[in-house]
Write an enzyme that holds these catalytic residues in place. Structure first.
Site, PDB file in Angstrom:
ATOM      1  N   ASP A   7       0.876  -1.164   0.000  1.00 29.96           N
ATOM      2  CA  ASP A   7       0.000   0.000   0.000  1.00 29.96           C
ATOM      3  C   ASP A   7       0.917   1.218   0.000  1.00 29.96           C
ATOM      4  OD1 ASP A   7      -2.136   1.744   0.178  1.00 29.96           O
ATOM      5  OD2 ASP A   7      -2.763   1.158   2.184  1.00 29.96           O
ATOM      6  N   SER A   8       0.342   2.389  -0.220  1.00 30.89           N
ATOM      7  CA  SER A   8       1.164   3.586  -0.114  1.00 30.89           C
ATOM      8  C   SER A   8       1.503   3.881   1.344  1.00 30.89           C
ATOM      9  CB  SER A   8       0.445   4.785  -0.730  1.00 30.89           C
ATOM     10  OG  SER A   8      -0.752   5.060  -0.040  1.00 30.89           O
ATOM     11  N   GLY A  40      -3.980   8.275  -4.001  1.00 31.06           N
ATOM     12  CA  GLY A  40      -5.308   8.645  -4.476  1.00 31.06           C
ATOM     13  C   GLY A  40      -5.333   9.755  -5.520  1.00 31.06           C
ATOM     14  N   CYS A  70      -5.026  -1.961  -0.714  1.00 30.10           N
ATOM     15  CA  CYS A  70      -5.497  -0.618  -1.029  1.00 30.10           C
ATOM     16  C   CYS A  70      -6.580  -0.721  -2.091  1.00 30.10           C
ATOM     17  CB  CYS A  70      -4.330   0.235  -1.537  1.00 30.10           C
ATOM     18  SG  CYS A  70      -4.791   1.859  -2.176  1.00 30.10           S
ATOM     19  N   ASN A  71      -7.729  -0.115  -1.829  1.00 28.52           N
ATOM     20  CA  ASN A  71      -8.823  -0.158  -2.803  1.00 28.52           C
ATOM     21  C   ASN A  71      -8.466   0.583  -4.085  1.00 28.52           C
ATOM     22  OD1 ASN A  71     -10.237  -0.012   0.126  1.00 28.52           O
ATOM     23  ND2 ASN A  71     -11.419  -1.320  -1.233  1.00 28.52           N
ATOM     24  N   THR A  72      -7.852   1.756  -3.956  1.00 29.23           N
ATOM     25  CA  THR A  72      -7.537   2.564  -5.138  1.00 29.23           C
ATOM     26  C   THR A  72      -6.521   1.860  -6.024  1.00 29.23           C
ATOM     27  OG1 THR A  72      -7.983   4.586  -3.881  1.00 29.23           O
ATOM     28  CG2 THR A  72      -6.728   4.818  -5.913  1.00 29.23           C
ATOM     29  N   CYS A 177     -12.532   1.980   2.072  1.00 29.18           N
ATOM     30  CA  CYS A 177     -11.106   2.322   2.046  1.00 29.18           C
ATOM     31  C   CYS A 177     -10.466   1.579   3.199  1.00 29.18           C
ATOM     32  CB  CYS A 177     -10.912   3.829   2.194  1.00 29.18           C
ATOM     33  SG  CYS A 177      -9.186   4.340   2.441  1.00 29.18           S
ATOM     34  N   THR A 178      -9.326   0.961   2.953  1.00 32.21           N
ATOM     35  CA  THR A 178      -8.715   0.121   3.996  1.00 32.21           C
ATOM     36  C   THR A 178      -8.326   0.924   5.227  1.00 32.21           C
ATOM     37  OG1 THR A 178      -6.582   0.324   2.851  1.00 32.21           O
ATOM     38  CG2 THR A 178      -7.903  -1.632   2.377  1.00 32.21           C
ATOM     39  N   HIS A 179      -8.037   2.209   5.070  1.00 31.00           N
ATOM     40  CA  HIS A 179      -7.710   3.030   6.244  1.00 31.00           C
ATOM     41  C   HIS A 179      -8.881   3.083   7.228  1.00 31.00           C
ATOM     42  CE1 HIS A 179      -4.337   4.589   3.835  1.00 31.00           C
ATOM     43  NE2 HIS A 179      -3.845   5.074   4.949  1.00 31.00           N
TER      44      HIS A 179
END
Length: 261
Positions: A7-8, A40, A70-72, A177-179
């Site tokens: 992920d970022s 994003g 990460c969804n994006t 969103c995973t966050h």
């Protein structure tokens, strides 16, 4: 067994903790991109380039599977990642849990980043999996960024703003969103309605962890010895978990497991 997650930033913590709970004996490689975050606002092409670099850094450790936490990144980079790494390394994406949420009959709200809210991708998932179920798309301005930096006041403000946009009759919320899974209980509290049925939250971490084990034909073994190691890569460099990760139970779980060894 070795499982990589990418992920970022620290949005991958929820899926990482879910994998750790199912297989505490698995070695984990966490590949983050602090030099390129957030992903994003990037163009799909730029995001895909960053994601490929982060994935290849993880692939150098020869994992049995790679999770795109990460969804994006899943939306924009999953085909390129699979083309680059499979079949040698199975790549598992993260998709909002719209299907199981809609199975309850709704009404459903999808909390997602502003870029994802109303996107053809999300609208396609709604059409495919929530036909006939009332669905409200709720943009969560600044929430992912606030969670990434463990900014308490910004988290509270972003959650409150999204709660105001959520229809009163909603019974189920998809954390798109995973966050957001890192602050799930704060979201639940903000959406608590008096005299209403308990709110159901649907994240993706548990399903992603289970799918990862299925892809590599490994059974869950939560009782296995907690012998798995944790390796952290920061834009390809060896490093440690960002300090903000320790603000969340999922991050503390990884640190505690490492310290216990």
């Amino acid at each position: 067994m070795k499982i990589a997650l990418m992920d970022s930033g620290i949005g991958l913590l929820a899926a990482t903790a879910a994998v750790r709970r199912l297989r505490p004996d698995a070695d984990l490689v966490l590949s983050l991109d602090p030099d390129g975050m957030p992903w994003g606002p990037r163009t799909p092409e730029d995001l895909t380039e960053r994601a490929l670099a982060v994935a290849e850094a993880a692939a150098a450790y020869r994992p049995d599977a790679l999770v795109v936490g990460c969804n994006t990144a899943t939306v924009h980079a999953l085909p390129a990642l699979r083309a680059r790494l499979e079949p040698g390394i199975p790549v598992i994406g993260t998709v909002p849990a719209i299907k199981p949420a809609a199975a309850g009959g709704g009404p459903v709200a999808i909390w997602a980043t502003p870029a994802t809210t109303g996107s053809p991708y999300q609208r396609g998932l709604i059409e495919d999996f929530a036909d006939g179920v009332p669905v409200a798309e709720v943009p969560c301005w600044g929430l992912a960024e606030a969670v990434e930096h463990a900014d308490e006041s910004a988290i509270d403000a972003a959650v409150a703003a999204a709660a105001e946009l959520t229809p009163q009759d909603v019974t189920t919320v998809v954390l798109g969103c995973t966050h957001y899974e890192l602050v799930a209980e704060r979201i639940r509290t903000a959406l608590r309605r008096s005299a209403a049925a308990p709110l159901v939250l649907h994240g993706s971490a548990g399903a992603v962890a289970a799918q990862t084990l299925r892809r590599i034909a490994e059974p869950p073994a939560p009782e296995a010895p907690a012998a798995g190691t944790v390796t952290v890569l920061l834009s390809g460099r060896a490093g440690g978990l960002p300090a903000a990760a320790l603000h969340y139970a999922e991050g503390r779980l990884l640190v505690a497991a490492s310290a216990a060894r």
